[in-house]
Design an enzyme around this catalytic site. Structure first.
Site, PDB file in Angstrom:
ATOM      1  N   GLY A   1       6.634  55.872  20.397  1.00  0.00           N
ATOM      2  CA  GLY A   1       5.635  55.562  21.614  1.00  0.00           C
ATOM      3  C   GLY A   1       4.572  54.334  20.843  1.00  0.00           C
TER       4      GLY A   1
ATOM      5  N   HIS B   1      25.400  57.896  20.163  1.00  0.00           N
ATOM      6  CA  HIS B   1      24.338  57.565  19.005  1.00  0.00           C
ATOM      7  C   HIS B   1      24.615  58.830  18.148  1.00  0.00           C
ATOM      8  CE1 HIS B   1      20.821  56.391  16.876  1.00  0.00           C
ATOM      9  NE2 HIS B   1      20.279  57.457  17.461  1.00  0.00           N
TER      10      HIS B   1
END
Length: 327
Positions: free
Chosen positions: A18, A188
């Site tokens: 973030g 992934h």
């Protein structure tokens, strides 16, 4: 005339990814240098103070495109009218934690977030799941949001894609920008299959240039597949800036288009290339006008099929492991 601001929700806003992500979004790197944004930041109650600190820094950058910031621990506030949702926050694997427990812990988070998106987000919301296990978390969010189009939900394979690009660039001694038609299939995870059979560098076949199956098997695929672990080993922390960069690449290309360039996105299958429908799978895509399209007509040789089956089996196992939580 100035564009109306787009609302971008980011979960796990106080975390490492973030922190690497928010300043770049506010700077216009993701949606364009003429597109104002309102950031809607979600994190846990105990992280609210940390998010406030990040917001102070965002304010201190005086970004011309930052039209507002919302801080909350309520998904329904964070996702209200969101045009883009970056689901970064996820439960990390703690010591001694079984993969099954990790799947279940994340299933709870992404069920709640999927339902909240379903209730309050824009009907055209573009959702990217970054938090791992990204493909299965994206599948859970999609299944928890029956009123939103399935194709609005995607998982991040762009980090694997970018890692593969940089390895090919290093091997061929060519700039990253000269490599085209490289892509990644599957999950992934270390089972992903980075495929350069169709890739070109300055118009020449990468496969012919490298011509080294041993390098492909013993160096290239393991290096790309286990890169995250190698970074933790070296840095003591997981890859955050490169993950944030990949998220920005993914959304930018989805929103603004790739001009015919092939990229990798984790998207819900409709059965293409024999992948069971609804599987959240890494595919080669092109994008235009806010929509992605799978590259059709690629031949899958026996070696590639074997690699695709391995990553598919892992995804099917993950999916089976959370099915009972989806009602």
């Amino acid at each position: 005339m100035a564009k109306a601001p787009m609302r971008v929700a980011v979960t796990g806003a106080a975390g490492q990814i973030g922190y690497s992500l928010l300043f770049r979004i506010a700077n216009g790197d993701m949606l364009g240098k003429d597109q104002p944004v309102i950031l809607q930041l979600l994190d846990l109650p105990q992280a609210q103070q940390a998010v406030k600190g990040v917001v102070m820094e965002l304010e201190d950058c005086a970004f011309p495109l930052l039209a507002g910031v919302v801080i909350t621990d309520d998904p329904k506030v964070a996702f209200k009218d969101a045009d883009v949702a970056l689901l970064v926050g996820a439960r990390p694997r703690s010591k001694g934690m079984e993969r099954k427990d990790l799947l279940e812990a994340n299933a709870q988070i992404f069920t709640v977030q999927g339902k909240a998106l379903d209730e309050v987000a824009s009907r055209n919301v573009k959702v990217l799941v970054v938090g791992n296990p990204a493909n299965t978390n994206a599948y859970i969010a999609m299944k928890s949001a029956p009123n939103l189009p399935r194709e609005n939900f995607t998982a991040m394979l762009r980090l694997d894609h970018n890692r593969a690009l940089s390895q090919i660039a290093a091997k061929t001694g060519k700039p990253v920008s000269s490599i085209e038609k490289l892509f990644v299939w599957g999950n992934h995870s270390p089972t992903m299959y980075a495929d350069y059979r169709y890739a070109t560098v300055d118009g020449k076949s990468v496969k012919d240039l490298i011509n080294d199956p041993v390098w492909n098997n013993d160096v290239f695929l393991p290096t790309v597949g286990k890169r995250g672990a190698a970074i933790i080993e070296a840095r003591g922390l997981s890859s955050a800036a490169s993950a944030a960069n990949a998220a920005i690449d993914h959304v930018r290309d989805w929103v603004l288009g790739t001009n015919g360039k092939v990229v990798t996105m984790g998207i819900p299958s409709n059965g293409e290339y024999g992948i069971p429908a609804d599987t959240m799978f890494g595919y080669p895509v092109t994008t235009a006008n806010g929509k992605y399209e799978i590259v059709k007509g690629l031949e899958i040789d026996a070696y590639s099929q074997e690699k695709i089956n391995i990553t598919l089996n892992e995804l099917e196992e993950e999916k089976a492991g959370v099915q009972h939580l989806l009602g």
